[in-house]
Design a protein around this motif. Sequence first.
Motif, short mmCIF file in Angstrom:
data_model
loop_
_atom_site.label_atom_id
_atom_site.label_comp_id
_atom_site.label_asym_id
_atom_site.label_seq_id
_atom_site.Cartn_x
_atom_site.Cartn_y
_atom_site.Cartn_z
N ASP A 195 -2.42 -3.83 2.48
CA ASP A 195 -3.01 -5.10 2.08
C ASP A 195 -1.92 -6.11 1.69
O ASP A 195 -1.94 -7.26 2.12
CB ASP A 195 -3.96 -4.85 0.90
CG ASP A 195 -4.72 -6.11 0.50
OD1 ASP A 195 -5.24 -6.79 1.40
OD2 ASP A 195 -4.76 -6.42 -0.71
N GLN A 196 -0.94 -5.64 0.91
CA GLN A 196 0.16 -6.52 0.47
C GLN A 196 1.01 -6.99 1.66
O GLN A 196 1.61 -8.06 1.61
CB GLN A 196 1.06 -5.78 -0.54
CG GLN A 196 0.42 -5.60 -1.90
CD GLN A 196 1.14 -4.55 -2.75
OE1 GLN A 196 2.00 -3.81 -2.27
NE2 GLN A 196 0.78 -4.47 -4.02
N LEU A 197 1.04 -6.19 2.73
CA LEU A 197 1.88 -6.54 3.89
C LEU A 197 1.11 -7.35 4.95
O LEU A 197 1.65 -7.63 6.01
CB LEU A 197 2.49 -5.28 4.50
CG LEU A 197 3.49 -4.53 3.60
CD1 LEU A 197 3.92 -3.22 4.24
CD2 LEU A 197 4.71 -5.40 3.31
N GLY A 198 -0.14 -7.69 4.65
CA GLY A 198 -0.87 -8.58 5.55
C GLY A 198 -1.85 -7.93 6.50
O GLY A 198 -2.44 -8.60 7.34
N ALA A 199 -2.04 -6.60 6.38
CA ALA A 199 -3.02 -5.92 7.25
C ALA A 199 -4.44 -6.30 6.82
O ALA A 199 -4.66 -6.70 5.68
CB ALA A 199 -2.83 -4.42 7.16
#
Length: 384
Positions: A31-35
């Motif tokens: 989530d933090q990496l944009g997925a």
Amino acid sequence: MQHEMFIYQKTNRFFAQVTDGMEDLAIRELDQLGAGQMTADFRGVHFSATHAVLYRINYTARLLTRILAPLISFQCRDRDDLYRAGRSIDWTRLFSVQDTFGIFSTGANNPNLRNSKYAALCLKDAVADHFRSLMDKRPYVDKATPDIWINLHIEKERATISLDTSGGSLHRRGYRRRTVDAPLQETLAAAMVALSGWHGDKPLYDPLCGSGTLLCEAMMHACKIPAGVLREKFGFRFLPDFDEPLWNSLKESVDSGIAALPEGLVAGSDFDPIAVMAAHVNCRELPGGASIRIQQKDFNEIDGIENSVILCNPPYGIRLGAGQDLGALYKAFGDFLKQRCRGSEAYIFFGNREMIKHIGLKPAWKKPIRNAGLDARICKYELY
């Protein structure tokens, strides 16, 4: 020539393999990496990603093992179905006859495909025969470090063939030049850092540092060093829609965020001189890692570790010599934490769960985790 699109191209969906017990942490990291659109599955997480997000996840994720891009999915009742599906893929779109390939198989509760090794062998034949029919020669198989990894996942009578976009397990960071017995896997060490909630706001210390894996992962986290900084190659380069300029600019942007390690922020010690030497060598592989302070010292000789975060993976029988009393070591370590670590929090990895009772402290929480076949626990202790 118009090619049939692979599944991941139509859906932008990928699968992240993770250690059993770490799915919730993996979802948070993705989530933090944009997925997007994450759903947990057995030992992994399905997610959506653009090209840029896929590259970023492979380069920076600390908790994930591999990222798979599904190529085709099909009914797989037996060897013939599997071979036919393997032959139907135009493998020349992904790699050349000069590249080596390897196949790893997961799942396989299919009565007609004896085991995952047999299933992998059938797919290997299909890949080789595809090349042979086109060029009269075939690429070599490399079981250890192939140029391209292919995954076969079988669930009853359904199978999926995927390309491993990581190009081998992401836990192999490349800094571990020397090791001691029973080191903690890098992704697991990163999970301990993540569970501690530490972001470099106070000192972090490992009093049983072994070859320094926890120290390396803590430093990489605090200094925003991408987990793949030392990695030579990624599997996503073999995807037919790989965008080299996008990857280069993303890597450059991530690398420009690397910060220096503040003096004394990350430190550790160990009683074993060989382990200390290994830790020195490993830490120095990382950019700025020479500033991690490591000493040869028994934990009993440490004056105290106050107002800090303590992370450690104590010996659990594998690293101790024969005849040494494990229970007594854990009791002494528990006493040290109680008496000399006031105002600190300790996060301890128990490869042997029996040792939790010997430490003589009540954990704030326990998290079950699988590590190399061990049913392990990570425990948090608040030291007032």
